[in-house]
Scaffold this motif. Structure first.
Motif, PDB file in Angstrom:
ATOM      1  N   ASN A 219      38.160  36.793  16.569  1.00 44.22           N
ATOM      2  CA  ASN A 219      38.998  37.764  17.552  1.00 44.22           C
ATOM      3  C   ASN A 219      38.172  38.012  18.579  1.00 44.22           C
ATOM      4  N   GLY A 220      38.962  37.867  19.926  1.00 45.16           N
ATOM      5  CA  GLY A 220      38.250  38.732  20.869  1.00 45.16           C
ATOM      6  C   GLY A 220      39.163  39.972  21.134  1.00 45.16           C
ATOM      7  N   GLY A 221      39.102  40.524  22.347  1.00 45.10           N
ATOM      8  CA  GLY A 221      40.174  41.626  22.716  1.00 45.10           C
ATOM      9  C   GLY A 221      41.328  41.139  23.437  1.00 45.10           C
ATOM     10  N   THR A 222      42.085  42.325  23.567  1.00 46.76           N
ATOM     11  CA  THR A 222      43.370  41.815  24.148  1.00 46.76           C
ATOM     12  C   THR A 222      43.591  42.625  25.426  1.00 46.76           C
ATOM     13  N   LEU A 223      44.690  41.882  26.422  1.00 44.67           N
ATOM     14  CA  LEU A 223      45.057  42.608  27.634  1.00 44.67           C
ATOM     15  C   LEU A 223      46.636  42.330  27.727  1.00 44.67           C
ATOM     16  N   SER A 224      47.113  43.542  28.401  1.00 40.40           N
ATOM     17  CA  SER A 224      48.682  43.454  28.476  1.00 40.40           C
ATOM     18  C   SER A 224      49.105  43.450  30.018  1.00 40.40           C
ATOM     19  N   THR A 225      49.898  42.695  30.217  1.00 38.21           N
ATOM     20  CA  THR A 225      50.406  42.803  31.764  1.00 38.21           C
ATOM     21  C   THR A 225      51.835  43.124  32.225  1.00 38.21           C
TER      22      THR A 225
ATOM     23  N   THR B 274      36.912  40.114  26.104  1.00 39.34           N
ATOM     24  CA  THR B 274      37.868  40.968  26.172  1.00 39.34           C
ATOM     25  C   THR B 274      38.579  40.288  27.719  1.00 39.34           C
ATOM     26  N   PRO B 275      39.686  39.916  27.817  1.00 35.01           N
ATOM     27  CA  PRO B 275      40.094  39.364  29.224  1.00 35.01           C
ATOM     28  C   PRO B 275      40.701  40.845  29.869  1.00 35.01           C
TER      29      PRO B 275
END
Length: 575
Positions: free
Chosen positions: A492-498, A533-534
């Protein structure tokens, strides 16, 4: 509450019957806080609440398939996983690489503006011995300064324009077993930094410094020291009653190596504290005890560092179940009442929702499939109900337990989307054989866990995992339940929400975009192993997505990747 704290009025607004009023309330909720410019990523988690949500919606489920590379930049430093969350302010991107390397790029083109290398050698060449890699999670920004914590324990202020050093301070004893891998945080006129190193045997603390001069403002310890030396405050005196033996010889642990978040309205700084030193409580505190404030969420007065409240996720930690995993501030409607909460999914496998003003536990539910050290959290006592085999040291009997020391969730940030009401959590399932070491003699400069694995032929058969080794969970924090899941093809990497109804996630060697409501994959691109993380930002009406990835293997060097749709596709923040 300000919208920067998780867009608290959104759910309430959706209860309006009259459509015009509903739309008006909706847009009031989505008006960005003055502290967070809509197109920028100015703090570690974008906003002070560390939601990692951006309202930008030029890139959405309709056009995300047309994402293409806008630019890339190779990080001229390798040898460790990339964990940075870059900042973007005034058209400039600031990020970090292995061994505390710092860079500034033109966020439109990727052209280098400056770089700063503290020239810290790795452990093989006389540098600090980091527990878990020579990584760095990013910088903080205030005014004309960029702040970075260095692996050797220094905190440095750099000039934003030139990258030259404005001031530097040694935050840890020079040459000690402390390290810094986490990003600093800024609370008004103070920059705050923690440290790591509990495996080697250190005493955890956080320190606040004046942003302009680097003078120490306050320091707060997370575990008590030698009682014979006196206690720094009443919180340490209370904590000492939960320890036994000579815990201070090996430091006690409780380092704050990652999670911190600041509530500007309440003026509270929240810390996530780490594991004990050593891991095994029978060596650390042979008479038992909760060992405050290990594995806890701790709230401090940001002005002076004074203790306000704590909630301990893992009393008497025996398993390296840190509570240093990312913290997030949300305002949630729970059972008809809007609650100001702090949420966390720490290593131990439970998702916690805690009142961030009082420290009251609201709910705690297992988010991992494989969880055998405890059955549940008792909401009356706030304590986990441990399984009979969990205390391998006290039982003098080794046991396979889930999760293991890497945890059900580690450093990889989760994100929140106020439009779906979901948190996007990079989770994992794993197991580990815990066994008490036959003896422990504390040795500075070496791992001192008090555990062993025993001979493999003497261990019972390793139990099979019931869930995937890595996955993304969409989690409803209001009900504390899973909404959907997507198994991962790798780490896993991190997450971003838009605001474009998208969740971006680093998984395996890819950056992927998912429909935030359904989890359906909408786009994917190979960026290299070890995804960070994006983040997202916009310049001149064009939205960009950026992630750092690559570990210098498979012809993919450590690299900053930035994507966008072709100009003229979509418009920012359309109705």
């Amino acid at each position: 509450m300000s919208p920067q704290f998780g867009y608290p009025c959104l759910r309430a607004s959706l209860n309006f019957v009259l459509y015009p009023l509903m739309v008006l309330a909706f847009w009031i909720c989505l008006t960005p806080s003055p502290a967070v410019a809509q197109g920028e990523w100015a703090a570690h988690g974008r906003d002070l609440a560390e939601t990692r949500y951006s309202p930008l919606n030029q890139i959405d489920t309709e056009n995300v398939g047309r994402l293409e590379i806008a630019w890339t930049w190779d990080i001229p430093k390798a040898g460790a996983r990339l964990e940075t969350s870059p900042l973007v302010v005034d058209g400039v991107m600031y990020g970090t690489g292995p061994l505390s390397f710092v860079f500034a790029l033109d966020a439109r083109t990727g052209e280098e503006k400056w770089r700063w290398d503290p020239a810290i050698p790795d452990a093989r060449h006389g540098g600090p011995g980091a527990c878990c890699g020579n990584v760095n999670r990013g910088v903080a920004l205030h005014g004309d300064k960029i702040f970075v914590g260095l692996l050797d324990g220094r905190l440095v202020a750099l000039n934003r324009e030139s990258g030259t050093v404005e001031w530097t301070v040694q935050t840890t004893p020079a040459g000690s077993d402390y390290t810094i891998t986490g990003a600093p945080r800024v609370a008004r006129d103070k920059v705050i930094i923690g440290n790591g190193g509990a495996e080697y045997g250190v005493r955890g603390y956080v320190t606040a410094y004046d942003v302009e001069r680097g003078d120490q403002v306050w320091r707060t310890y997370t575990v008590p020291g030698n009682p014979a030396d006196g206690f720094e405050n009443d919180a340490m005196r209370v904590a000492a009653d939960t320890w036994t033996g000579n815990w201070w010889i090996a430091g006690g642990g409780g380092t704050v190596w990652d999670a911190m978040v600041y509530d500007e309205t309440a003026n509270l700084l929240y810390l996530g504290t780490g594991n004990g030193a050593p891991w095994n409580r029978e060596y650390r505190s042979p008479g038992g005890g909760d060992n405050l404030y290990l594995s806890s969420i701790v709230a401090l007065n940001a002005d002076n560092g004074e203790y306000v409240w704590h909630y301990q996720t893992t009393p008497g930690d025996d398993w390296d179940y840190t509570a240093t995993q990312p913290l997030m501030l949300l305002d949630l409607e729970i059972e008809g009442e809007v609650r100001e909460v702090i949420v966390q999914a720490p290593k131990n496998g439970f998702f916690y929702v805690v009142d961030r003003i009082t420290g009251e536990l609201i709910s705690a539910e297992a988010f991992t499939d494989d969880l055998t050290w405890a059955t549940h959290v008792d909401l009356l006592t706030g304590r986990p109900v441990e399984s009979s085999e969990a205390r391998y040291g006290m039982n003098r009997r080794g046991a396979w337990l889930s999760p293991g020391p890497t945890g059900a969730h580690n450093w990889r940030p989760m994100s929140w989307n106020p439009l779906t009401g979901l948190v996007y959590l990079p989770a994992q399932n794993n197991t580990y054989y815990y066994q008490m070491a036959e003896q422990l003699e504390y040795t500075p400069g070496r791992w001192n866990t008090g555990t062993g694995r025993g001979r493999s032929e003497q261990r019972p058969e390793r139990p099979q995992l019931t869930g995937p080794s890595t996955l993304l969970l969409a989690w409803d924090p209001a009900t504390n339940q899973e909404a959907w899941r997507v198994p991962s093809a790798g780490g896993n990497g991190g997450t971003l929400s838009t605001g474009g109804n998208l969740t971006f996630w680093g998984t395996g060697s890819n950056l992927v975009a998912l429909d935030a409501r359904s989890g359906e994959q909408a786009w994917s691109f190979e960026v290299g192993r070890g995804t960070a993380t994006p983040i997202t930002y916009s310049i001149d009406g064009r939205q960009y997505i950026t992630i750092a990835a690559g570990m210098g293997v498979q012809n993919l060097p450590p690299r900053v990747w930035t994507f966008s749709v072709e100009e003229g596709v979509g418009s920012l923040n359309r109705n």
